[in-house]
Design an enzyme around this catalytic site. Structure first.
Site, mmCIF file in Angstrom:
data_model
loop_
_atom_site.group_PDB
_atom_site.id
_atom_site.type_symbol
_atom_site.label_atom_id
_atom_site.label_comp_id
_atom_site.label_asym_id
_atom_site.label_seq_id
_atom_site.Cartn_x
_atom_site.Cartn_y
_atom_site.Cartn_z
ATOM 1 N N ARG A 51 0.777 -1.242 0.000
ATOM 2 C CA ARG A 51 0.000 0.000 0.000
ATOM 3 C C ARG A 51 0.807 1.289 0.000
ATOM 4 N NH1 ARG A 51 -2.532 -3.955 2.203
ATOM 5 N NH2 ARG A 51 -4.634 -4.409 1.477
ATOM 6 N N ILE A 108 5.301 -13.317 3.399
ATOM 7 C CA ILE A 108 5.450 -14.571 2.665
ATOM 8 C C ILE A 108 6.893 -14.761 2.220
ATOM 9 C CG2 ILE A 108 3.061 -14.582 1.840
ATOM 10 C CD1 ILE A 108 4.194 -13.296 -0.796
ATOM 11 N N ASP A 109 7.784 -13.892 2.740
ATOM 12 C CA ASP A 109 9.138 -13.823 2.192
ATOM 13 C C ASP A 109 10.174 -14.708 2.887
ATOM 14 O OD1 ASP A 109 9.674 -12.392 4.611
ATOM 15 O OD2 ASP A 109 9.277 -10.472 3.632
ATOM 16 N N HIS A 154 -0.264 -16.026 5.924
ATOM 17 C CA HIS A 154 -0.560 -15.915 4.496
ATOM 18 C C HIS A 154 0.320 -16.825 3.652
ATOM 19 C CE1 HIS A 154 -2.459 -11.704 5.319
ATOM 20 N NE2 HIS A 154 -3.198 -12.698 5.751
ATOM 21 N N CYS A 208 -3.489 -32.241 -5.898
ATOM 22 C CA CYS A 208 -2.926 -33.345 -5.092
ATOM 23 C C CYS A 208 -2.054 -32.838 -3.942
ATOM 24 C CB CYS A 208 -2.144 -34.317 -5.971
ATOM 25 S SG CYS A 208 -0.548 -33.673 -6.535
HETATM 26 P P1 NAD Z 1 0.614 -3.173 3.808
HETATM 27 O O1 NAD Z 1 1.315 -2.944 2.519
HETATM 28 O O2 NAD Z 1 -0.857 -3.058 3.834
HETATM 29 O O3 NAD Z 1 1.179 -2.132 4.890
HETATM 30 C C1 NAD Z 1 2.530 -1.965 5.136
HETATM 31 C C2 NAD Z 1 2.680 -0.921 6.227
HETATM 32 O O4 NAD Z 1 4.040 -0.898 6.575
HETATM 33 C C3 NAD Z 1 2.271 0.492 5.807
HETATM 34 O O5 NAD Z 1 1.325 0.980 6.723
HETATM 35 C C4 NAD Z 1 3.588 1.309 5.871
HETATM 36 O O6 NAD Z 1 3.400 2.555 6.484
HETATM 37 C C5 NAD Z 1 4.451 0.447 6.756
HETATM 38 N N1 NAD Z 1 5.864 0.487 6.415
HETATM 39 C C6 NAD Z 1 6.467 0.418 5.210
HETATM 40 N N2 NAD Z 1 7.793 0.406 5.333
HETATM 41 C C7 NAD Z 1 8.057 0.480 6.671
HETATM 42 C C8 NAD Z 1 9.251 0.493 7.445
HETATM 43 N N3 NAD Z 1 10.459 0.431 6.884
HETATM 44 N N4 NAD Z 1 9.129 0.556 8.798
HETATM 45 C C9 NAD Z 1 7.909 0.624 9.403
HETATM 46 N N5 NAD Z 1 6.749 0.622 8.717
HETATM 47 C C10 NAD Z 1 6.833 0.532 7.371
HETATM 48 O O7 NAD Z 1 1.101 -4.581 4.357
HETATM 49 P P2 NAD Z 1 0.421 -5.583 5.414
HETATM 50 O O8 NAD Z 1 -0.260 -4.835 6.497
HETATM 51 O O9 NAD Z 1 1.455 -6.591 5.742
HETATM 52 O O10 NAD Z 1 -0.748 -6.350 4.652
HETATM 53 C C11 NAD Z 1 -0.828 -6.606 3.308
HETATM 54 C C12 NAD Z 1 -0.467 -7.972 2.754
HETATM 55 O O11 NAD Z 1 0.787 -7.789 2.181
HETATM 56 C C13 NAD Z 1 -0.259 -9.159 3.603
HETATM 57 O O12 NAD Z 1 -1.246 -10.067 3.289
HETATM 58 C C14 NAD Z 1 1.101 -9.770 3.117
HETATM 59 O O13 NAD Z 1 0.928 -11.128 2.854
HETATM 60 C C15 NAD Z 1 1.359 -9.060 1.870
HETATM 61 N N6 NAD Z 1 2.727 -8.747 1.448
HETATM 62 C C16 NAD Z 1 3.814 -9.365 1.976
HETATM 63 C C17 NAD Z 1 5.079 -9.007 1.557
HETATM 64 C C18 NAD Z 1 6.264 -9.728 2.146
HETATM 65 O O14 NAD Z 1 6.172 -10.906 2.457
HETATM 66 N N7 NAD Z 1 7.378 -9.037 2.356
HETATM 67 C C19 NAD Z 1 5.252 -8.000 0.617
HETATM 68 C C20 NAD Z 1 4.109 -7.368 0.080
HETATM 69 C C21 NAD Z 1 2.847 -7.762 0.518
#
Ligand code: NAD
Length: 266
Positions: free
Chosen positions: A36, A105-106, A123, A134
């Site tokens: 986001r 998921i990383d 997730h 399967c």
């Molecule tokens: P999100 O993208 O909705 O929110 C991320 C939040 O992290 C934001 O509010 C932002 O302000 C904050 N943020 C960004 N960089 C930051 C930093 N360096 N320090 C502190 N805060 C920081 O992500 P979410 O809430 O995890 O939910 C969304 C979905 O994203 C989950 O279902 C997840 O599976 C998926 N996702 C995962 C990855 C990954 O595994 N790294 C990457 C992208 C999305």
């Protein structure tokens, strides 16, 4: 700010059941974009293309999904844990961690040194691929090799079923065991620390509420405000890595701050 970090360190030291709840923001400092933030995944792709129903429904959707998933996997594969992942792994070594509930998921919590039994992946994981028929599991790199050689929406070698990264897409059921355990541990925690999550994706985002209702202190460390900030006992709007590194330092120094190491990082 320094007082807040010392306060969190103190709460961690006295906590008996610390739960860390991590989101995509924890891994942005490792080079993996979140969903986001500006420049995040939703700036580039249409979330509808990630819907499970669409993936199941048509070969064209699957091809598009695999194209996006391939692009997103590259930074995940290359990523190394940052200061925040390392601090959380250190909390386990110090015997201070009940568990990490992660939306990520990383696999970076494992790369940082946390053990399997401490991590609940709500997730799923991008590191494996599953057959939706399967359930055969494949190493992700093996499937990415097949894609590189020209397959667009790979199928299971054994049964011909549809292959999908072992992540939970929108509209796909959450893993039952992990979700139940995450609710249980949230409700029993005495300190619940959210790191790097917008707290808008359900049902994961309800965990802080469950923890709070169960009597836990709630701490939120996130760059931007979240819908739960008013409910939290302490909120830090800052970067996960330096914030967690400082908190860990205070824990290790047993709360005697070194005036020489004072840093500004918000
Ligand atoms: P999100 O993208 O909705 O929110 C991320 C939040 O992290 C934001 O509010 C932002 O302000 C904050 N943020 C960004 N960089 C930051 C930093 N360096 N320090 C502190 N805060 C920081 O992500 P979410 O809430 O995890 O939910 C969304 C979905 O994203 C989950 O279902 C997840 O599976 C998926 N996702 C995962 C990855 C990954 O595994 N790294 C990457 C992208 C999305």
């Amino acid at each position: 700010m320094e007082q807040q970090l010392i306060q969190i360190a103190q709460w961690i030291i006295t906590s008996k059941r610390l739960v860390v709840f991590s989101g995509a923001g924890l891994s942005t400092e490792s080079g993996i974009p979140d969903f986001r933030s500006p420049g995040g995944v939703w700036d580039k792709y249409d979330p509808e293309d990630f819907y499970f129903q669409n993936f199941i429904a048509s070969e064209a959707s699957r091809e598009k999904y695999w194209q996006m998933a391939t692009e997103m996997y590259e930074p995940i594969k290359m990523a190394q844990p940052n200061q925040a992942h390392l601090a959380i792994a250190e909390l386990e070594k110090l015997g201070k961690l009940d568990c990490v509930i992660t939306q990520n998921i990383d696999g970076l919590h494992f790369k940082a040194g946390n053990s399997e039994e401490k991590i609940l992946q709500l997730h799923g994981t991008a590191i494996f691929v599953s057959c939706l028929s399967c359930r055969k599991q494949y190493d992700r790199d093996e499937i990415q090799e097949r894609i590189k050689k020209g397959e667009k929406a790979p199928r299971c070698d054994d049964c011909g079923g549809i292959l999908k990264p072992a992540t939970i897409s929108f509209g796909q059921s959450m893993p039952e065991k992990e979700t139940q355990e995450a609710y249980d541990r949230s409700s029993r925690s005495d300190l619940f620390i959210v790191i790097g999550s917008s707290l808008v994706v359900q049902p994961a985002a309800s965990m802080p509420l469950v923890a709070k209702r169960g009597g836990a202190r709630l701490v939120i460390i996130n760059r931007d405000p979240t819908p739960y900030d008013d409910l939290a006992d302490l909120v830090i709007h800052g970067q996960a890595g330096p914030t967690m590194a400082s908190i860990l330092e205070y824990i290790k120094k047993d709360l005697i701050p070194d005036p020489q190491s004072h840093e500004e990082y918000v």
